[in-house]
Each structure stands twice: as C-alpha cells, then as structure tokens.
Design an enzyme around this catalytic site. Structure first.
Site, PDB file in Angstrom:
ATOM      1  N   GLU A  62       0.811  -1.227   0.000  1.00 26.34           N
ATOM      2  CA  GLU A  62       0.000   0.000   0.000  1.00 26.34           C
ATOM      3  C   GLU A  62       0.843   1.276   0.000  1.00 26.34           C
ATOM      4  O   GLU A  62       0.477   2.252  -0.653  1.00 26.34           O
ATOM      5  CB  GLU A  62      -0.965   0.016   1.194  1.00 26.34           C
ATOM      6  CG  GLU A  62      -2.237  -0.800   0.984  1.00 26.34           C
ATOM      7  CD  GLU A  62      -2.084  -2.257   1.384  1.00 26.34           C
ATOM      8  OE1 GLU A  62      -1.044  -2.596   2.000  1.00 26.34           O
ATOM      9  OE2 GLU A  62      -2.988  -3.063   1.084  1.00 26.34           O
ATOM     10  N   HIS A 131     -11.650  -4.813   8.212  1.00 28.77           N
ATOM     11  CA  HIS A 131     -12.165  -4.585   6.851  1.00 28.77           C
ATOM     12  C   HIS A 131     -13.480  -3.808   6.856  1.00 28.77           C
ATOM     13  O   HIS A 131     -14.263  -3.917   5.922  1.00 28.77           O
ATOM     14  CB  HIS A 131     -12.405  -5.913   6.131  1.00 28.77           C
ATOM     15  CG  HIS A 131     -11.153  -6.679   5.810  1.00 28.77           C
ATOM     16  ND1 HIS A 131     -10.443  -7.362   6.763  1.00 28.77           N
ATOM     17  CD2 HIS A 131     -10.488  -6.856   4.643  1.00 28.77           C
ATOM     18  CE1 HIS A 131      -9.390  -7.941   6.191  1.00 28.77           C
ATOM     19  NE2 HIS A 131      -9.400  -7.647   4.906  1.00 28.77           N
TER      20      HIS A 131
END
Lengths: 326, 318
Positions: A62, A131
């Site tokens: 990321e 999440h």
C-alpha cells in the site's frame, strides 16, 4: 431518452473508462484490479480495454501504491489508486497525509498532486475489525486533501470524473453496501462538482444531513416520517472537504431543526464539524438542539446483530426525529 | 519422530481439513457470515511447523489462520462458535474468522491486515529476550505479506537484535489473484534472507515431516540466541482467496495438478508404506476428527450471542 439504470459499481467503472479514453495521463494502480477486476468488481473489464500498462496490478504494497501515484502525478500523470479496504489506508497514510496533502504547499504552490485514492469503506458485510472501517473523518481533518463520499450511482460517476480532473489529492470514499445499488445515470457526459451538497428530498420540518450510505438511510427514514405527516428534508453532503456550508445552512434556516447522520464513531467525528457550523451560523434559526447520530465508539464487531447496532439505521433516524418534534 | 507423534500430526491435518470443509458448508447454509479464507491444501505447513514448538512458545497468525490455530492446540468448539459469532467463541463473536486469538495456548492472534503481524511477532520475540524466558515465536505470513513494508522493517530488526523468532512464509503461490511469478523478481522468497544476514531455507510445504525438520532446526537456532531464520514453505491453496473469489486468474489444470500433491494424501502414503500403519487405524483417526468437528458445530449452534452492552465494556480495559 430515459436514463439508464445502472449500479454504483458500474457508474464508477464508466467514470474511469471515460476519463482514461479522454486523457492518456490517467492510469489505474492497485491490488487485484486487473484480471480479478477489483475486490468488489469495480474495475472489471478495464484491463481488457486499456492493457496492463494502464491498469496496473501490484503486489500487496500500500505504501508503494500511493507513493507511486504521488510520484507519477508530480511529473504530469493522473493516477487513480485503489486501496482494497479503507482500513488499509492507515498503512499508506504517510504517503497520503505527509506527502500528497502537503507537497503543493511545502513547495510553495509549484507542484501539483492530482491523484485519486478510491477505497471501499464501512461496515455491514461481516468482515469485522480490519475490513469495515469508516475513517473519512480522519482524512477530512488533513489540510490539502479533498474528501468525497457519493451516495448514488449518478453522483458516484460525476464525482469520480471531477476527482480525476481535479489537481489536488482526492480521497474517494465508496461504501461497500452501495456497490450493488442502482440508479439513473445519463449516457451523455456530465460532471458533479466537488464541494457541492445536494438536497435529495425537499421538506420543511427537519433537515437530515448525511452522506454516502447514510443519505440513502435518511431518504428511507423520510419516507416513513412522511406517512406520519413529518416532512424531512434530506441534505446529501457529498463532499466532506471542501464542505458546502451554504446548502446546509439554507436547509436548516428553512426547517429549524437538524440531525447529522454519519457512520464513523460519534466522538470527534465529522458530524461535530457540521453541528459546529450550524450553531455558529444558524443558531437563531434553531427550534431544538442539533442532534448527532454517529457510530458506536467501538471497533466493528463481527457478530451480525452487534454490527447492525454499530451504526445508525433507518429506525434510529425515525426515532430521533420523532423525539425532536414531540 | 515416533509413530505416535506422526499419527497426532495426521489427526491435526484432518481436523483442519474437516474444520474448513464444515465451515464452508455452514457459510453456504447462512450460519457463518462475512467472509473467510480457507486453508485447505496448506495443512502440512501449520501442523509441521507447530510440531517443532514447545507448548509455551508463541505463534502469530494471518487472515488464513484456522490451521495455525488448530495446530497450536486450539479448541475447535470455541473456533466454530467464533465463526458463528457466538459468545462462547474465542473472541466472544467480536473477531470472527479473521481475528481469532488463543492467548492461553500462545496464539497471539490472527490479523486481517496483510503483513501486520510480522512486526508483532518481532515484538513478542523481543519480549521473550527481555524476559529471558527461553521461548520462541513462530511467525506465519503469506507470500503477499513478504512484499509489504512491514516485512522488511520487522525482519531487519529481528536480525540485528538476534531475536528468537522464526519467519514462516507460506508461499501458496497467490496473493489474492497476484501470482508470485509476477510479484517477485527472485525465484525463492527465502533468498530475501541474504539481504538481512539471516539463513533462508526453502521447504516443501506439502510435506509435513520436511516442514517439521526444517522448522525444528530454526527453532533450536532461535532458542540458542542465534537469531531468526526465514523459511519459505512452498504450498498451494486449493480454494479461492476468500468466499467471493471466482478463480479467474488460475487454471483448473493447475489446481488439479496441485491437488495430486495433497499434503494429507502424501502423508497417508508415508504412513501406510513407510510406517506400515494399518489402514483401519487411519480410518479410525478420520472418524475421530469428524466427530470432533460435529460436536463443535453442535456446541456453537447451541451458544448465545453477546449483547451490545457487554460489547461496549470491552472497548477499554477497566
């Protein structure tokens, strides 16, 4: 010709497809966005049209994804990065917060960072603590970032096109539960401007001020309230930053009551900003204290019943409005 | 390793396989929700590696963590209850599949953020060194995690401080849809060890005994204060990344090819041919595992759920 009805995910895909066709500097970068089509299927089919050079699948990295977007943007590209889940934004926060947001200012206004970081946010899928995050309040707090959170397919497409054309870093918040929702989207080209709220439903008794999925829940709540003779106005913020103060204030001045509804934890969240705005600039118009409906102050639980209680639901909005009007 | 121990490993591998297949059925029946990541095909790694540990040693786990949990001695009843979101689950139904921890058995927890447990394992190893407790940390992570920044920072730190940690990279060939062939410019992830000045070893991740032997050596090294080892166990996940995976990025032939190297079948072959175990004995072990999973489901189904008031009290320590 009547508008086509397409999904929120399709609307996002169309926005990227059109901008990539129009502008060779636009490219996509992220995890599993190629043949897999993105974790939520948003980028499906784009690699077939634009090839792996413009739809770039990356390793799980990321920091490097957002960093690569920043670097490419500095030399004239317009990257659209996908971060698979909003929670993962914390990993790339250095590139986003310390680099993307500050570069223009620190370099005396000489550099531009026209990147879009798209990411699925929010709870409701049972994915638990890692999440299900709604961190938009954090990013709205960072000077130099724009933050948008569309509720409908129409706004999703129009706002994404505007975000790609914007010369600033834009954090583009997509609620997971909205991807499959449908709505009218014109065939012809249009843009939805960043920084403009929209009245999604007119009313005179109370303003429901929301964004993203909470706009849709507010619209549902307004339907229920209407059956009881209460006319709620639904203001869709759409852009958290820059914030359209005028539309919010005008609505409150008309209805004299306001509820701010948002998914992140209530404490220190974006709703407090809106409440503060209203009390500063429309205090004399208020017939009741402004209410805030935010998320529980807890990490998203896995258990489905607890997860539902985590964030405001339609019935919570209805109850709050009725209590205010008693 | 004696036969008794081998049969225990066989049992654990079956227990993991049964757990996963049952969880999948429960998901289809709507009794397990959200998403989860099946470990089917990778059983030899967790079981072989954990067999090289002492009960008081620690592990850290991943989003594909059911196998690690079971291999470290977890109670499948509490695991199944967690998957069904029940109060009797390991995390009271708040963590679900991706966030199971079993602190009593030394499982410091699974994480849904790829790579994020690697620095935590290093921290636990640092704690072991400071406490001089002689314990070792076994850190499970996937090939995808080996490309995160967290991996590089943490492995380097463990190497320079000579911490008692074993890095177990489960290379199942795909980070979601991204093939290791595209994700690495090197042949073996174990080569990365050179850059940190620690040993790097490749293991056949479908051979439980090989994983055991290689891990045992690394654990001994760690326990003696000689520092970390990077092990790359090459294996394969038979199922998709998660429940929403359509498997468009790999061929049926490739999956079939790996299924011929099923770690359970390979181990069965070893037990029958090398150890001359009576097939009836293996059948009994299979039935025992099946029964344990059945009981776990019954336990989970009969359990209560946590209330929101109880959940609120868990956000901060009192």
């Amino acid at each position: 010709m009547p508008n086509r009805i397409i999904t929120y995910a399709e609307a996002l895909r169309e926005a990227m497809r059109e901008e990539m066709r129009n502008d060779a500097s636009v490219f996509l970068i992220g995890e599993d966005i190629g043949i897999y089509g993105g974790a939520f299927g948003v980028t499906q089919g784009l690699i077939e049209e634009f090839g792996p050079e413009r739809v770039i699948d990356t390793p799980i990295s990321e920091v490097a994804i957002v960093g690569a977007a920043v670097g490419a943007s500095l030399i004239g590209m317009r990257p659209v990065a996908e971060i698979m889940f909003f929670d993962f934004m914390t990993i790339c926060s250095d590139q986003l917060v310390n680099q993307a947001a500050k570069i223009r200012f620190m370099f005396g206004g000489k550099a531009r960072v026209p990147i879009v970081v798209r990411s699925p946010a929010g709870s409701g899928t049972g994915a638990a603590g890692h999440h299900s995050g709604s961190l938009e309040s954090w990013f709205a707090h960072v000077p130099g970032l724009k933050v948008v959170a569309p509720a409908t397919p129409y706004d999703a497409k129009g706002l994404l096109k505007s975000s790609i054309r914007d010369d600033n870093p834009v954090v583009f918040v997509e609620h997971k539960l909205l991807y499959r929702t449908k709505g009218p989207v014109p065939e012809e080209e249009y843009l939805v401007p960043i920084g403009k709220a929209e009245i999604k439903r007119e009313g005179k008794d109370v303003s429901l001020i929301a964004y993203s999925i909470m706009t849709m829940r507010s619209l549902e709540a307004a339907e229920i309230l209407a059956k009881e003779g209460i006319e709620a106005e639904v203001v869709d913020i759409r852009s958290l930053r820059p914030l359209d103060e005028e539309t919010i204030l005008q609505s409150v001045k008309k209805t004299n009551r306001a509820v701010v509804i948002y998914e992140p934890p209530r404490f220190g969240g974006f709703g407090a900003e809106v409440v503060s705005l209203i009390t500063e600039k429309a205090f004399d118009y208020l017939d009741a204290p402004v209410e805030r409906l935010g998320g529980e102050e807890m990490p998203p639980p896995y258990n489905p019943h607890l997860e539902r209680e985590l964030v405001p639901q339609v019935e919570d909005i209805v109850e709050t409005v009725k209590r205010m009007l008693e | 390793m004696d036969l008794q121990q081998k049969l225990k490993l066989y049992y654990q591998m079956l227990l993991i396989r049964d757990f996963e297949e049952t969880a999948e059925e429960l998901y289809m029946a709507g009794k397990v929700w959200g998403t989860f990541h099946l470990y089917v095909g990778e059983e030899a790694v967790a079981v072989g590696a954990c067999a090289a540990l002492q009960p008081e040693d620690y592990i850290t786990s991943t989003h594909r963590g059911h196998g690690h949990c079971i291999a470290k001695g977890a109670d499948v009843k509490k695991m199944m209850a967690e998957l069904m979101g029940k109060k009797t689950g390991y995390c009271l139904g708040l963590g679900g599949s991706m966030h199971i921890a079993d602190l009593e058995k030394g499982n410091l927890g699974a994480t849904g953020i790829v790579g994020s447990a690697i620095p935590i394992a290093v921290g636990a190893a640092l704690g072991c060194k400071l406490q001089k407790n002689g314990r070792v940390v076994l850190c499970f992570f996937g090939d995808g995690a080996a490309n995160t920044g967290a991996f590089h920072e943490a492995v380097n730190m463990a190497a320079i401080f000579k911490l008692p940690v074993v890095f177990m990279c489960e290379n199942n060939m795909y980070a979601m849809s991204f093939s290791v062939k595209k994700a690495f410019a090197i042949a073996d992830i174990a080569e990365r060890a050179q850059g940190y000045g620690i040993p790097g070893v490749v293991a056949n991740g479908n051979d439980v005994l090989e994983v055991y032997e290689i891990t045992k050596e690394a654990v001994e090294r760690a326990r003696k204060g000689e520092g970390p080892t990077l092990i790359e166990a090459k294996t394969y996940r038979f199922k998709g990344h998660s429940k929403s995976d359509k498997n468009v990025y790999r061929s049926k032939e490739e999956i079939k090819e790996w299924m011929r190297r099923d770690p359970i079948l390979l181990f069965e072959k070893h037990l029958l041919e090398e150890e001359k175990v009576d097939p009836q004995k293996l059948q009994e072990i299979k039935q025992k595992a099946e029964k344990e999973i059945e009981e776990a489901v019954a336990f989970a189904e009969a359990s209560e759920e946590l209330s929101i008031e109880e959940a609120r009290r868990l956000v901060y320590a009192e």
